[in-house]
Scaffold this motif. Structure first.
Motif: not given
Length: 265
Positions: A90-97, A164-165, A217-223, A171-177
């Motif tokens: 449960s971590y972002p994949l390396r070299n995603d770009g 897990h981050m 998961l419950c915490q990420i929904i709150k965040d 990150v969530l705020d960045d996605l929203k922006q």
């Protein structure tokens, strides 16, 4: 023989769906729907094309004209074959770009198919947030080109990568922006054990003998709700899942709605 050209993206109604990956850190959404869950053949074609392109680490086999989906398209709906990729952490994949399908490939398809689009949905077979770098890039570019007032942008997620981050709220705020309006999160149940049984998360961190995935998961929904994102919780309608408790939990966490999907045994 000329082979029908398949597309990576697909349209359902006025929503344009963008699958970033076939990889997942839990059961995939199609898997959770049951062994007899049928998808439109155009969707299956797109998801299999993502698998094909993703399986080529050199990025040389990127031509959708090399993908023969003629057998798939003989039927209006069909089964998606079982996943070929092993579940990942449960971590972002390396070299995603540097991975494929690339952001440019997907953005070009979005531009070609934009007419009439009212919603962009990052969803598919795999977990989109595993490719977080590409996801951010695409959200930013879509918003730059089309604004954010005339359509909505949604991410369908199991929530486990973000949960897990350490900097998940940022990150969530960045996605929203960058234009994301809504998360559709697979909460599934109010019960930790049921969650582990239904989703098979790859997390190996234990809490009372169970993975701590449901708690995180419950915490990420709150965040997510705290930064101003709209959150829809989802679950699969099993007879053994207490839907009222699941809906009450979602409400307590700040979700605005709960959608139950049917199971196909």
């Amino acid at each position: 023989m000329k082979i029908l050209s398949a597309s990576l993206t697909y349209t359902l109604g006025k929503s344009l769906y963008v699958p970033l990956t076939s990889r997942s850190n839990s059961y995939t959404l199609p898997q959770t729907r049951g062994p007899n869950f049928l998808l439109p053949s155009s969707v299956v074609s797109s998801l299999l094309l993502v698998r094909k392109i993703e399986s080529d680490p050199t990025g040389t086999d990127q031509n959708s004209n090399n993908f023969d989906d003629s057998e798939i398209r003989k039927n209006e709906k069909c089964l998606l074959p079982p996943p070929v990729s092993q579940m990942v952490p449960s971590y972002p994949l390396r070299n995603d770009g540097l991975m494929h399908p690339s952001a440019d490939m997907l953005l070009n398809e979005i531009r070609e198919n934009w007419t009439g689009t009212k919603s962009v949905v990052f969803a598919g077979e795999g977990e989109p947030t595993l490719r977080l770098e590409t996801l951010k890039t695409m959200c930013q570019q879509i918003t730059s080109e089309y604004g954010s007032d005339d359509f909505t942008m949604r991410i369908v997620t199991n929530g486990l990568v973000l949960s897990h981050m350490k900097d998940r709220k940022s990150v969530l705020d960045d996605l929203k922006q960058n234009g994301v309006h809504e998360l559709s999160v697979a909460l599934m149940t109010s019960c930790k054990k049921q969650y582990d049984d239904l989703m098979k998360p790859t997390s190996n961190q234990l809490d009372d003998g169970l993975s701590n995935s449901h708690s995180k998961l419950c915490q990420i929904i709150k965040d997510a709700t705290a930064v101003g994102l709209t959150v829809e919780c989802t679950g699969v309608d099993h007879f053994f899942v207490n839907k009222e408790l699941a809906e009450n939990l979602a409400d307590e966490l700040g979700a605005t709605s709960f959608r139950w999907r049917p199971y196909f045994p």
